[in-house]
Design an enzyme around this catalytic site. Structure first.
Site, PDB file in Angstrom:
ATOM      1  N   THR A  27     -15.484  15.497 -30.795  1.00 51.63           N
ATOM      2  CA  THR A  27     -16.011  14.302 -30.126  1.00 51.63           C
ATOM      3  C   THR A  27     -17.084  13.707 -31.031  1.00 51.63           C
ATOM      4  O   THR A  27     -17.496  14.345 -31.999  1.00 51.63           O
ATOM      5  CB  THR A  27     -16.662  14.638 -28.762  1.00 51.63           C
ATOM      6  OG1 THR A  27     -17.881  15.356 -28.993  1.00 51.63           O
ATOM      7  CG2 THR A  27     -15.746  15.460 -27.878  1.00 51.63           C
ATOM      8  N   LEU A  61     -19.535  18.927 -30.603  1.00 47.47           N
ATOM      9  CA  LEU A  61     -20.429  17.991 -29.905  1.00 47.47           C
ATOM     10  C   LEU A  61     -21.472  17.531 -30.917  1.00 47.47           C
ATOM     11  O   LEU A  61     -22.050  18.364 -31.619  1.00 47.47           O
ATOM     12  CB  LEU A  61     -21.118  18.691 -28.726  1.00 47.47           C
ATOM     13  CG  LEU A  61     -20.204  19.279 -27.646  1.00 47.47           C
ATOM     14  CD1 LEU A  61     -21.025  20.099 -26.647  1.00 47.47           C
ATOM     15  CD2 LEU A  61     -19.439  18.179 -26.903  1.00 47.47           C
ATOM     16  N   ILE A  91     -21.540  22.394 -33.441  1.00 48.35           N
ATOM     17  CA  ILE A  91     -22.429  21.225 -33.469  1.00 48.35           C
ATOM     18  C   ILE A  91     -22.097  20.343 -34.670  1.00 48.35           C
ATOM     19  O   ILE A  91     -22.006  20.810 -35.802  1.00 48.35           O
ATOM     20  CB  ILE A  91     -23.912  21.654 -33.512  1.00 48.35           C
ATOM     21  CG1 ILE A  91     -24.252  22.547 -32.312  1.00 48.35           C
ATOM     22  CG2 ILE A  91     -24.819  20.433 -33.561  1.00 48.35           C
ATOM     23  CD1 ILE A  91     -24.163  21.884 -30.948  1.00 48.35           C
ATOM     24  N   LYS A  92     -21.912  19.065 -34.348  1.00 43.57           N
ATOM     25  CA  LYS A  92     -21.580  18.100 -35.403  1.00 43.57           C
ATOM     26  C   LYS A  92     -22.869  17.485 -35.944  1.00 43.57           C
ATOM     27  O   LYS A  92     -23.658  16.904 -35.201  1.00 43.57           O
ATOM     28  CB  LYS A  92     -20.728  16.990 -34.785  1.00 43.57           C
ATOM     29  CG  LYS A  92     -19.415  16.773 -35.493  1.00 43.57           C
ATOM     30  CD  LYS A  92     -18.654  15.723 -34.756  1.00 43.57           C
ATOM     31  CE  LYS A  92     -17.433  15.319 -35.485  1.00 43.57           C
ATOM     32  NZ  LYS A  92     -16.785  14.182 -34.821  1.00 43.57           N
ATOM     33  N   ILE A  93     -23.036  17.613 -37.251  1.00 35.84           N
ATOM     34  CA  ILE A  93     -24.224  17.060 -37.919  1.00 35.84           C
ATOM     35  C   ILE A  93     -23.767  16.112 -39.030  1.00 35.84           C
ATOM     36  O   ILE A  93     -22.960  16.508 -39.880  1.00 35.84           O
ATOM     37  CB  ILE A  93     -25.079  18.197 -38.557  1.00 35.84           C
ATOM     38  CG1 ILE A  93     -25.505  19.252 -37.517  1.00 35.84           C
ATOM     39  CG2 ILE A  93     -26.294  17.622 -39.292  1.00 35.84           C
ATOM     40  CD1 ILE A  93     -26.553  18.798 -36.539  1.00 35.84           C
TER      41      ILE A  93
END
Ligand code: E4P
Length: 299
Positions: A27, A61, A91-93
């Protein structure tokens, strides 16, 4: 190749899951926004919990902040809030949060290092160059997401192949044809010139050399290929997620290249199943079923 669905819409995730083809979900804030627009009688927090429960694979996310302190804080909040649900939060960074002149170029990469050292898996997003992918792998990212569709969009615009913003995004970008046009233009320019005339300061020749590529990258698929070469040579364990996919042909080429993962919009996953000759064959088979055979098929 693992298949992730690139959506936050729960109905799409559930459908893909029911087909037995789903390995994960990605997402981003824009996809969450789309899902929120279609949500009814449920809080976003409960909605995300439902997504996490639906798929037994990584769910990315994304953070919303753009400085190291905010991103680390938000990543931990997301992880603490949601990872207990199904132990599948990634976790998307963003690899680089630079937006304005003077911004720091290394906030994303620092964040990846900190989170990875604390055991939080990171999907490093907005990868547009092989060097960024190299840096992300070194900083400890579990996944990198090169945006192949956006690189193709960028090249199309830079080459002047697009008039206005409204062009069908799902059209396959023909890198080979673009390169043939480039070679033709070069030949025309170089004709009747001596090597001395074609020195590196020849602006026009350099312009053509630069035409159709982004620092030596000729398409989104080329970017993915380049990253794979680097990762293989140095045995990085970071997995490549082909992202920003626009059409089923790109998915096929990713699979042929042996990409670890493709994250695919739901409509493209549907298109992967469609073939005119299959529908035609189905119609013919159904028409030919004789009553005797239908009888046998009854219990
Ligand atoms: C995936 O991780 C990205 O969020 C997504 O693929 C971006 O795709 P887009 O370029 O179609 O927005």
């Amino acid at each position: 190749m693992k298949i992730f669905v690139d959506t936050a819409i729960i109905e799409e995730i559930k459908k893909a899951e029911s087909w037995g083809i789903l390995d994960g979900v990605t997402t981003n804030p824009s996809l969450i926004k789309k899902a929120v627009d279609s949500m009814e009688d449920i809080s976003l927090e409960d909605y995300i919990v439902e997504i996490l429960k639906t798929v037994d694979g990584p769910v990315s996310l994304e953070v919303a902040g753009s400085c190291y302190r905010d991103m680390v804080k938000e990543a931990k909040t997301l992880y603490d809030k949601f990872n207990d649900v199904n132990d599948n939060v990634v976790i998307k960074i963003p690899v680089n949060t630079y937006m304005e002149k003077g911004d720091d170029n290394f906030e994303g990469i620092r964040t990846i290092k900190t989170l990875s050292e604390e055991g939080i898996q990171v999907n490093c997003t907005l990868i547009m160059s092989s060097n960024q992918a190299l840096m992300a792998a070194k900083a400890g990212a579990a996944y990198v997401s090169p945006f192949l569709g956006r690189i193709d969009d960028h090249l199309r615009h830079a080459m002047g192949l697009v008039k206005g913003e409204d062009y069908p995004k799902d059209i396959y970008y023909p890198e080979d044809i673009a390169q043939r046009v480039r070679d033709y233009k070069l030949m025309e320019l170089l004709e009747d010139r001596t090597p001395d005339e074609v020195l590196y300061n020849d602006q026009e020749v350099m312009r053509i050399f630069d035409w159709g590529n982004d620092n030596g990258i000729y398409s989104g698929l080329d970017l993915i290929w380049s990253i794979q070469q680097i990762y293989e040579k140095y045995d990085f364990s970071t997995e490549v997620i082909a992202a920003s996919i626009r059409n089923a042909r790109q998915v096929r080429l990713c699979a042929e290249m042996g990409v670890d993962i493709s994250t695919i919009p739901f409509n493209v996953i549907e298109n992967m199943m469609v073939h005119y000759k299959t529908s035609e064959g189905m119609k013919a088979f159904c028409k030919d079923v004789v009553p005797e055979y239908r009888e046998i098929l009854k219990d």
